[in-house]
Each structure stands twice: as structure tokens, then as C-alpha cells.
Motif scaffolding. Structure first.
Motif, PDB file in Angstrom:
ATOM      1  N   VAL A 110      36.274  55.931  41.981  1.00  0.00           N
ATOM      2  CA  VAL A 110      35.529  56.050  40.736  1.00  0.00           C
ATOM      3  C   VAL A 110      34.437  57.083  40.964  1.00  0.00           C
ATOM      4  N   ARG A 111      34.356  58.063  40.086  1.00  0.00           N
ATOM      5  CA  ARG A 111      33.335  59.108  40.204  1.00  0.00           C
ATOM      6  C   ARG A 111      32.653  59.307  38.871  1.00  0.00           C
ATOM      7  N   LYS A 131      39.387  42.926  47.837  1.00  0.00           N
ATOM      8  CA  LYS A 131      38.396  44.000  47.854  1.00  0.00           C
ATOM      9  C   LYS A 131      38.329  44.664  46.480  1.00  0.00           C
ATOM     10  N   LEU A 132      39.477  44.792  45.828  1.00  0.00           N
ATOM     11  CA  LEU A 132      39.527  45.372  44.491  1.00  0.00           C
ATOM     12  C   LEU A 132      38.715  44.518  43.515  1.00  0.00           C
ATOM     13  N   ASP A 133      38.856  43.197  43.588  1.00  0.00           N
ATOM     14  CA  ASP A 133      38.077  42.309  42.721  1.00  0.00           C
ATOM     15  C   ASP A 133      36.581  42.477  42.982  1.00  0.00           C
ATOM     16  N   GLU A 134      36.220  42.618  44.253  1.00  0.00           N
ATOM     17  CA  GLU A 134      34.819  42.808  44.624  1.00  0.00           C
ATOM     18  C   GLU A 134      34.280  44.122  44.042  1.00  0.00           C
ATOM     19  N   LEU A 135      35.077  45.190  44.137  1.00  0.00           N
ATOM     20  CA  LEU A 135      34.663  46.484  43.593  1.00  0.00           C
ATOM     21  C   LEU A 135      34.519  46.425  42.077  1.00  0.00           C
ATOM     22  N   LYS A 138      31.256  44.748  41.178  1.00  0.00           N
ATOM     23  CA  LYS A 138      30.124  45.651  41.382  1.00  0.00           C
ATOM     24  C   LYS A 138      29.992  46.641  40.236  1.00  0.00           C
ATOM     25  N   VAL A 139      31.111  47.171  39.778  1.00  0.00           N
ATOM     26  CA  VAL A 139      31.091  48.122  38.676  1.00  0.00           C
ATOM     27  C   VAL A 139      30.579  47.440  37.407  1.00  0.00           C
ATOM     28  N   SER A 145      23.591  46.535  34.082  1.00  0.00           N
ATOM     29  CA  SER A 145      22.189  46.791  34.351  1.00  0.00           C
ATOM     30  C   SER A 145      21.700  48.125  33.756  1.00  0.00           C
ATOM     31  N   GLN A 146      22.617  48.953  33.315  1.00  0.00           N
ATOM     32  CA  GLN A 146      22.237  50.273  32.775  1.00  0.00           C
ATOM     33  C   GLN A 146      21.870  50.205  31.332  1.00  0.00           C
TER      34      GLN A 146
END
Length: 146
Positions: A110-111, A131-135, A138-139, A145-146
Motif C-alpha cells: 500500500v502506497r 498477518k494480512l488481517d493485522e495489516l 492497522k490501515v 484517526s485521520q
């Protein structure tokens, strides 16, 4: 008459699926089944896949077939890679990445637009399902929060 035409069309669709699962390409399938060109065979294949009763089985069978093909390709060049052939190294790694994509273990990085993060490259990042679920979490947190 319409019923027999529909029955013939479904029979041809089933032939296309069977030939595809044998590993034939759409050009060969079109010639064998009697379509004018590869697009007719492809359309018949897509129509057959939309029929609920075969879609899941066929996708899984085709995925297994593709994975077996990748295994054969990798086996054919693996010894050359072990001997130090750099081109064979590159091919083995590309085959491995493709296999991981088919298994659902590969995720594109992701960029942000205009990002100049030097640590990321254009290759896919390989991660396991947890790990995909964790990422993803986070996203979602970052976006919230934005």
C-alpha cells in the motif's frame, strides 16, 4: 427448438470447461468444440462458470491445475538455479511469487500517492493470512484517526 438449442449450448459449455481443465488453451478449445475463434470458447467458459453448480468446483480445479503447472516449471529449472544460474534464480523466484498469488498469500504494498518511501519496491509483499488481517486492522485504524 429453443430447448434443443439451449441444450446444445450447455453441452458445448461443458465441453469447454472439461477441455480447459485438461489444460488446453482457448484457441485449441475453439477448434475442438467448433467455435469460430477463441473468444467464443472464452465466452462459453465464462457462461459455464456463472452457473452456480460448477463455478466453485471449476475455479478450484483450475487453480490446482495452474499450481501443478507452476510446480513442473519450477522443477525443470530448479537444478540450474542451484548450480548458480542467475537467470534460473530469477525465474524460480517469479514462479514462487505467482504460486503465492494463486494461493492468496500475496498482497501488493500500500502506497500513498506521491510517496517516496525508499524501502518499498514494486514487487508484491508476501504475508500470511493472519498477518494480512493485522495489516488491514492497522490501515482501518489509521484511516479512522485521520
Amino acid at each position: 427448438m429453443a430447448t434443443s438449442r439451449a441444450a446444445r449450448a450447455r453441452e458445448k459449455e461443458n465441453q469447454v470447461v472439461a477441455l480447459r481443465l485438461e489444460g488446453k488453451d482457448f484457441d485449441a478449445i475453439a477448434r475442438e468444440v467448433g467455435y469460430r475463434d477463441r473468444s467464443g470458447a472464452w465466452k462459453a467458459y465464462q457462461k459455464a462458470l456463472t452457473r452456480r453448480e460448477i463455478a466453485t468446483e471449476t475455479h478450484e480445479d483450475e487453480r490446482r491445475l495452474e499450481l501443478a503447472r507452476l510446480d513442473e516449471l519450477q522443477a525443470s529449472i530448479f537444478q540450474a538455479a542451484q548450480r548458480g544460474d542467475l537467470a534460473a534464480h530469477d525465474r524460480v523466484l517469479k514462479i514462487m511469487k505467482h504460486r503465492d498469488r494463486l494461493r492468496g498469500l500475496s498482497v501488493a504494498p500500500v502506497r500513498a500517492v506521491g510517496s517516496s518511501d525508499g524501502d518499498q519496491d514494486d514487487d508484491n509483499v508476501l504475508v500470511g493470512p493472519d498477518k494480512l488481517d493485522e495489516l488491514r486492522a492497522k490501515v482501518r485504524t489509521k484511516r479512522a484517526s485521520q
